[in-house]
Scaffold this active site. Structure first.
Site, PDB file in Angstrom:
ATOM      1  N   THR A 100      22.498  20.089  30.065  1.00 20.61           N
ATOM      2  CA  THR A 100      23.753  19.970  29.323  1.00 20.61           C
ATOM      3  C   THR A 100      23.605  18.774  28.406  1.00 20.61           C
ATOM      4  O   THR A 100      23.487  17.637  28.860  1.00 20.61           O
ATOM      5  CB  THR A 100      24.950  19.785  30.267  1.00 20.61           C
ATOM      6  OG1 THR A 100      25.046  20.932  31.112  1.00 20.61           O
ATOM      7  CG2 THR A 100      26.242  19.632  29.483  1.00 20.61           C
ATOM      8  N   LYS A 175      29.121  25.201  26.903  1.00 22.87           N
ATOM      9  CA  LYS A 175      29.075  24.424  28.152  1.00 22.87           C
ATOM     10  C   LYS A 175      30.156  23.354  28.157  1.00 22.87           C
ATOM     11  O   LYS A 175      30.729  23.034  29.203  1.00 22.87           O
ATOM     12  CB  LYS A 175      27.691  23.790  28.326  1.00 22.87           C
ATOM     13  CG  LYS A 175      27.517  23.016  29.650  1.00 22.87           C
ATOM     14  CD  LYS A 175      27.714  23.893  30.876  1.00 22.87           C
ATOM     15  CE  LYS A 175      27.677  23.095  32.182  1.00 22.87           C
ATOM     16  NZ  LYS A 175      26.352  22.613  32.537  1.00 22.87           N
ATOM     17  N   LYS A 243      28.710  12.056  32.078  1.00 20.73           N
ATOM     18  CA  LYS A 243      27.936  12.228  30.837  1.00 20.73           C
ATOM     19  C   LYS A 243      28.417  13.442  30.057  1.00 20.73           C
ATOM     20  O   LYS A 243      28.602  13.385  28.840  1.00 20.73           O
ATOM     21  CB  LYS A 243      26.451  12.365  31.191  1.00 20.73           C
ATOM     22  CG  LYS A 243      25.530  12.697  30.025  1.00 20.73           C
ATOM     23  CD  LYS A 243      25.239  14.206  29.902  1.00 20.73           C
ATOM     24  CE  LYS A 243      24.472  14.739  31.090  1.00 20.73           C
ATOM     25  NZ  LYS A 243      24.133  16.195  30.921  1.00 20.73           N
TER      26      LYS A 243
END
Length: 291
Positions: A100, A175, A243
């Site tokens: 990701t 995502k 993150k």
């Protein structure tokens, strides 16, 4: 090392990558692995995977290269450094970043790959450690349709819900949608469990009712039981989720879009990390209500 199905180089043997590489090995692909700590790949090596000392060595011998690492900075170094993937891979190689990462970085890698006649896809996944172990990950892909079609046999070994989303960066944007939905949902799941306990109910019994109704979600069915068992081992790390949320907030800012639910979840997870829970699973958010 050769195989009828081709050679797959796999970089990043973590909580999910280890299972993903294992499925590909069992399916008949020749798998080469590289990770910073060789011990992490010991089971795969014993099962027949080849160990490569450098990224350069792995890239030059692979037909397909899959990366599953931690942060966008890792992705950039692995792909774009002097001895990285794009400077070492053969023409015609398919490179698939399943980390990701940032949509803008995915586009940068795609453009650099095009110049070298290499096919690049950004294909992040969802499903956590369970989805990786059971080969039923959701895979969201961006890049050229032709490259996606060529890699579909590989995706089919490790996932079940596999969707082509569009041009380079589209997989990463998708995502972000996934992570935004999960972020707010995890707050709701934690609050629901805490509420059940404070009301004097049996939380496990409550889950039987609400997980099958309109409140049902993957997090409620899979992570709420872990909360109740005080199992906070990582299927997905808190630090990595933060993150992801950082990326989503940054992208939303670029679009001048407000994301209040995501912002709240981000602040709560940041508080959790400050309490030393960065290496715990995302279900550890419940500890903020439990303490």
């Amino acid at each position: 090392m050769t195989g009828e199905k081709g050679v797959i180089g796999f970089i990043g043997i973590g909580v999910m990558g280890k299972s993903m590489a294992g499925h590909l090995l069992k399916d008949g692909y020749s798998v080469l692995v590289y990770t910073r700590t060789k011990e992490k790949a010991s089971e795969l090596i014993e099962a027949g995977a080849g160990w490569m000392e450098t990224i350069e060595e792995l890239a030059s011998q692979s037909d397909y290269i899959i990366t599953m690492v931690g942060y966008p900075s890792d992705v950039e170094e692995i792909y774009l450094s002097e001895k990285g993937i794009l400077n070492s891979a053969k023409e015609g190689t398919y490179v698939i970043d399943m980390t990701t990462s940032k949509p803008s970085l995915a586009k940068k890698i795609y453009e650099a790959a095009m110049q070298r006649h290499i096919h690049a896809l950004d294909a992040p996944v969802s499903g956590g450690d369970v989805g990786a172990r059971e080969a039923r990950l959701s895979i969201m892909a961006g890049g050229d349709q032709e490259a996606f079609d060529a890699c579909m046999p590989i995706f089919s070994v490790i996932g079940q819900n596999i969707v082509y989303q569009g041009e380079a960066g589209s997989g990463q944007h998708t995502k972000m949608c996934n992570q935004i939905a999960i972020a707010a949902g995890m707050v709701g799941v934690s609050e629901a469990i805490a509420y059940a306990k404070n009301a004097g109910l049996d939380p496990e019994n409550v889950l039987k009712s609400i997980s099958a109704g309109a409140a049902g979600s993957w997090s409620l069915s899979n992570l709420a039981p872990r909360m109740l068992k005080e199992d906070f081992e990582p299927g997905f790390y808190v630090k990595h989720f933060i993150k992801d949320m950082d990326i989503a907030i940054e992208e939303a800012d670029h679009m001048k879009m407000e994301v209040p639910g995501l912002t709240l979840a981000h602040s709560l997870y940041t508080e959790l990390q400050k309490k030393g829970e960065g290496d715990s699973g995302t279900q550890a958010l419940y500890k903020l209500w439990k303490s």
